[in-house]
Scaffold this motif. Structure first.
Motif, PDB file in Angstrom:
ATOM      1  N   SER A 152       0.736  -1.230   0.062  1.00 42.81           N
ATOM      2  CA  SER A 152      -0.077  -0.016   0.010  1.00 42.81           C
ATOM      3  C   SER A 152       0.991   1.367   0.002  1.00 42.81           C
ATOM      4  O   SER A 152       0.234   2.392  -0.338  1.00 42.81           O
ATOM      5  CB  SER A 152      -0.979   0.062   1.232  1.00 42.81           C
ATOM      6  OG  SER A 152      -0.124  -0.180   2.419  1.00 42.81           O
ATOM      7  N   ILE A 153       2.221   1.169   0.415  1.00 41.44           N
ATOM      8  CA  ILE A 153       3.072   2.288   0.225  1.00 41.44           C
ATOM      9  C   ILE A 153       3.946   2.365  -0.896  1.00 41.44           C
ATOM     10  O   ILE A 153       4.065   3.183  -1.853  1.00 41.44           O
ATOM     11  CB  ILE A 153       4.015   2.419   1.477  1.00 41.44           C
ATOM     12  CG1 ILE A 153       3.181   2.579   2.624  1.00 41.44           C
ATOM     13  CG2 ILE A 153       4.986   3.444   1.183  1.00 41.44           C
ATOM     14  CD1 ILE A 153       4.044   2.721   4.031  1.00 41.44           C
ATOM     15  N   ALA A 154       4.376   0.858  -1.184  1.00 36.39           N
ATOM     16  CA  ALA A 154       5.185   0.791  -2.416  1.00 36.39           C
ATOM     17  C   ALA A 154       4.634   0.967  -3.736  1.00 36.39           C
ATOM     18  O   ALA A 154       5.181   1.611  -4.633  1.00 36.39           O
ATOM     19  CB  ALA A 154       5.935  -0.497  -2.513  1.00 36.39           C
ATOM     20  N   ILE A 155       3.258   0.283  -4.083  1.00 40.01           N
ATOM     21  CA  ILE A 155       2.769   0.435  -5.317  1.00 40.01           C
ATOM     22  C   ILE A 155       2.337   1.948  -5.753  1.00 40.01           C
ATOM     23  O   ILE A 155       2.685   2.371  -6.988  1.00 40.01           O
ATOM     24  CB  ILE A 155       1.721  -0.603  -5.347  1.00 40.01           C
ATOM     25  CG1 ILE A 155       2.208  -1.902  -5.459  1.00 40.01           C
ATOM     26  CG2 ILE A 155       0.702  -0.318  -6.630  1.00 40.01           C
ATOM     27  CD1 ILE A 155       1.320  -3.224  -5.562  1.00 40.01           C
ATOM     28  N   PRO A 156       1.833   2.433  -4.650  1.00 36.54           N
ATOM     29  CA  PRO A 156       1.353   3.998  -5.260  1.00 36.54           C
ATOM     30  C   PRO A 156       2.684   4.792  -5.849  1.00 36.54           C
ATOM     31  O   PRO A 156       2.514   5.671  -6.591  1.00 36.54           O
ATOM     32  CB  PRO A 156       0.678   4.583  -4.098  1.00 36.54           C
ATOM     33  CG  PRO A 156      -0.127   3.077  -3.375  1.00 36.54           C
ATOM     34  CD  PRO A 156       1.158   2.129  -3.643  1.00 36.54           C
ATOM     35  N   THR A 157       3.521   4.461  -4.941  1.00 37.56           N
ATOM     36  CA  THR A 157       4.801   5.278  -5.232  1.00 37.56           C
ATOM     37  C   THR A 157       5.430   5.047  -6.678  1.00 37.56           C
ATOM     38  O   THR A 157       5.733   6.061  -7.434  1.00 37.56           O
ATOM     39  CB  THR A 157       5.947   4.940  -4.103  1.00 37.56           C
ATOM     40  OG1 THR A 157       5.438   5.176  -2.979  1.00 37.56           O
ATOM     41  CG2 THR A 157       7.160   5.840  -4.285  1.00 37.56           C
ATOM     42  N   ALA A 158       5.328   3.656  -7.036  1.00 41.72           N
ATOM     43  CA  ALA A 158       5.769   3.358  -8.378  1.00 41.72           C
ATOM     44  C   ALA A 158       4.811   3.845  -9.462  1.00 41.72           C
ATOM     45  O   ALA A 158       5.202   4.342 -10.192  1.00 41.72           O
ATOM     46  CB  ALA A 158       5.776   1.911  -8.271  1.00 41.72           C
ATOM     47  N   MET A 159       3.433   3.629  -9.106  1.00 43.23           N
ATOM     48  CA  MET A 159       2.484   4.085  -9.975  1.00 43.23           C
ATOM     49  C   MET A 159       2.544   5.717 -10.442  1.00 43.23           C
ATOM     50  O   MET A 159       2.174   6.130 -11.535  1.00 43.23           O
ATOM     51  CB  MET A 159       0.981   3.651  -9.805  1.00 43.23           C
ATOM     52  CG  MET A 159       1.008   2.195  -9.959  1.00 43.23           C
ATOM     53  SD  MET A 159      -0.847   1.604  -9.223  1.00 43.23           S
ATOM     54  CE  MET A 159      -1.645   2.495 -10.428  1.00 43.23           C
ATOM     55  N   LYS A 160       2.640   6.482  -9.387  1.00 45.66           N
ATOM     56  CA  LYS A 160       2.683   7.982  -9.387  1.00 45.66           C
ATOM     57  C   LYS A 160       3.785   8.103 -10.647  1.00 45.66           C
ATOM     58  O   LYS A 160       3.780   9.064 -11.119  1.00 45.66           O
ATOM     59  CB  LYS A 160       2.847   8.441  -7.993  1.00 45.66           C
ATOM     60  CG  LYS A 160       1.199   8.868  -7.635  1.00 45.66           C
ATOM     61  CD  LYS A 160       1.506   9.559  -6.013  1.00 45.66           C
ATOM     62  CE  LYS A 160       0.309   9.086  -5.095  1.00 45.66           C
ATOM     63  NZ  LYS A 160       0.698   8.947  -3.942  1.00 45.66           N
ATOM     64  N   ILE A 206       5.419  -1.560 -18.472  1.00 44.12           N
ATOM     65  CA  ILE A 206       5.008  -2.730 -17.401  1.00 44.12           C
ATOM     66  C   ILE A 206       5.520  -2.445 -16.218  1.00 44.12           C
ATOM     67  O   ILE A 206       6.381  -2.049 -15.774  1.00 44.12           O
ATOM     68  CB  ILE A 206       5.384  -4.163 -17.994  1.00 44.12           C
ATOM     69  CG1 ILE A 206       4.986  -4.562 -19.559  1.00 44.12           C
ATOM     70  CG2 ILE A 206       4.961  -5.229 -16.968  1.00 44.12           C
ATOM     71  CD1 ILE A 206       5.651  -5.899 -20.036  1.00 44.12           C
ATOM     72  N   LEU A 207       4.548  -2.492 -15.269  1.00 42.75           N
ATOM     73  CA  LEU A 207       4.719  -2.357 -14.042  1.00 42.75           C
ATOM     74  C   LEU A 207       4.505  -3.515 -12.707  1.00 42.75           C
ATOM     75  O   LEU A 207       3.390  -4.066 -13.030  1.00 42.75           O
ATOM     76  CB  LEU A 207       4.043  -0.916 -13.358  1.00 42.75           C
ATOM     77  CG  LEU A 207       4.427  -0.350 -12.129  1.00 42.75           C
ATOM     78  CD1 LEU A 207       4.158   1.347 -12.004  1.00 42.75           C
ATOM     79  CD2 LEU A 207       3.341  -1.037 -10.967  1.00 42.75           C
ATOM     80  N   GLY A 208       5.382  -3.773 -12.149  1.00 40.55           N
ATOM     81  CA  GLY A 208       5.002  -4.932 -11.153  1.00 40.55           C
ATOM     82  C   GLY A 208       5.051  -4.480  -9.587  1.00 40.55           C
ATOM     83  O   GLY A 208       5.653  -3.334  -9.193  1.00 40.55           O
ATOM     84  N   GLY A 209       4.876  -5.278  -8.609  1.00 42.86           N
ATOM     85  CA  GLY A 209       4.905  -5.137  -7.256  1.00 42.86           C
ATOM     86  C   GLY A 209       6.063  -5.780  -6.696  1.00 42.86           C
ATOM     87  O   GLY A 209       7.096  -6.329  -7.495  1.00 42.86           O
ATOM     88  N   ASN A 210       6.086  -5.979  -5.601  1.00 39.93           N
ATOM     89  CA  ASN A 210       7.334  -6.558  -4.384  1.00 39.93           C
ATOM     90  C   ASN A 210       7.735  -7.768  -5.022  1.00 39.93           C
ATOM     91  O   ASN A 210       9.173  -8.056  -4.878  1.00 39.93           O
ATOM     92  CB  ASN A 210       6.776  -6.642  -3.217  1.00 39.93           C
ATOM     93  CG  ASN A 210       7.833  -7.098  -2.259  1.00 39.93           C
ATOM     94  OD1 ASN A 210       7.850  -8.129  -1.864  1.00 39.93           O
ATOM     95  ND2 ASN A 210       8.930  -6.122  -1.706  1.00 39.93           N
ATOM     96  N   GLY A 211       7.173  -8.791  -5.999  1.00 39.64           N
ATOM     97  CA  GLY A 211       7.454 -10.160  -6.261  1.00 39.64           C
ATOM     98  C   GLY A 211       8.505  -9.746  -7.287  1.00 39.64           C
ATOM     99  O   GLY A 211       9.509 -10.964  -7.209  1.00 39.64           O
TER     100      GLY A 211
END
Ligand code: MET
Length: 377
Positions: free
Chosen positions: A152-160, A253-258
């Motif tokens: 919830s902290i990491a993904i919005p940072t990357a998406m923004k 292409i954007l991914g999460g922690n995995g």
């Protein structure tokens, strides 16, 4: 329930919980013997996560036992859960009841923690996640801790960052529907897309273990998104990235922690180029503490540490600090000290902890470039 008390059973120090009074002699000068269990995804499709964690922990173990000589000696007992909920439950039961550990580090996956965390919590044994990034981990109970930055902290940072720099307007989402972490990451991606006013052109799912993603990706590509948002573990996630490029998708292409593991480059090859992810740790960070860690890690393992190694390394420093503050290797005292942790600066950044023991910290956004992740700027 077992007594909430532990010291290394196979060392020269008096072993609590093995008959007798169960009380260690209370000489002030005595070295604290602490046996800590580790549950990791050490074999199977996500073994590179567990290997990185084990490497980070063993590096920290050597440093700490040297630095704390005469005051604290930590012993680590590793158990392989193979990324399975059942495996994690069995490992946690064994570590608590047979090995009489003072605390447990791991398990690797959020889904495993959702299954095994309640077992440790019920047995009043601290359990400390080092890679669980889903929402709700700390809600399991007051013996459950983590230093891993939530999606919830990491993904919005990357998406923004991706929206700003790549000008995204339309996104398609794909995720593994049988993995708690991947499902949570997908929810965060979707909520963030809505919040940022992005149009969602399509959604698709697959299952961990799948190897063919053509049907889903062909369909998503036809919806003409600017970006594909992928929530998955590295194996399936990297195959999705590879297939999307093979099918001619040229968008972001954007991914999460995995995706924060070098295996991504092995599996996806050149198709990984341009992949955007957020991470609390980058070995490229110009910071003395980080660079000293990277140097020591490279000297020992001949490769750079990833995020999972870094968070594992930091976790043992947190354990050591808390055990020394507790003055003994007992579960209840250790829990009390861990709960008092308000901030900690490690190699994976500066973390604060909220009232529910959730870590709050900053993520950096990185992009895959020629076989490694570099700052996205
Ligand atoms: N972050 C994952 C989880 O919480 C585990 C490691 S990498 C995908 O399940």
């Amino acid at each position: 329930l077992m007594v909430g008390c532990s010291s290394g059973g196979n060392t020269s120090a008096p072993a609590a919980g093995e008959g007798g009074s169960g009380q260690a002699a209370s000489t002030d000068e005595q070295e604290i013997q602490a046996k800590i269990g580790v549950v990791g995804f050490l074999s199977g499709s996500g073994a590179a996560y567990g290997e990185a964690q084990k490497a980070g922990l063993e590096l920290a173990l050597g440093e700490l036992n040297e630095a704390n000589k005469g005051k604290l000696k930590i012993e680590l007992k590793f158990e392989d859960s193979a990324g399975e909920k059942e495996g994690a439950i069995n490992a946690v039961n064994k570590l608590i009841n047979q090995d009489n550990v003072v605390a447990i580090i791991g398990p690797t996956l959020s889904g495993e923690m959702f299954a095994a965390g309640p077992v440790a919590n019920e047995a009043e044994t601290p359990i400390f996640g080092i890679s669980n990034t889903s929402e709700g981990i700390n809600d399991i109970g007051e013996y459950v801790f983590r230093n891993s930055l939530p999606e919830s902290i990491a993904i919005p940072t990357a998406m923004k960052a991706a929206v700003e720099k790549n000008g995204l307007k339309k996104v398609a989402l794909i995720h593994a529907s049988n993995d708690d972490f991947s499902v949570n990451g997908y929810k965060v991606m979707k909520a963030t897309a809505e919040k940022l006013g992005l149009e969602i052109t399509g959604e698709a799912t697959f299952a961990n273990g799948d190897v063919d993603f053509s049907a889903q990706l062909t369909k998503l590509k036809q919806t003409n998104p600017d970006a594909l948002l992928v929530s998955a573990l590295y194996k399936e996630g990297s195959m999705v990235v590879k297939k999307a490029r093979e099918l001619g998708f040229t968008g972001t292409i954007l991914g999460g922690n995995g995706f924060n593991n070098p295996k991504v480059f092995e599996i996806a090859g050149p198709a990984a180029e341009g992949l955007i992810v957020a991470t609390p740790f980058s070995p490229e960070k110009k910071d003395d503490k980080v660079q000293a860690f990277v140097k020591a890690f490279e000297a020992k393992y001949n490769k750079k540490p990833d995020q999972f190694a870094a968070q594992a390394y930091d976790s043992l420093y947190i354990m050591s600090q808390s055990l020394l503050a507790a003055g003994k290797a007992e579960r209840e005292e250790l829990r009390g000290q861990l709960a008092q942790l308000r901030d900690f600066t490690g190699v994976s950044g500066k973390l604060s902890f909220d009232e529910k023991r959730n870590p709050i910290g900053d993520a950096v956004v990185v992009v895959a470039k020629e076989g490694k992740f570099v700052p996205f700027e």
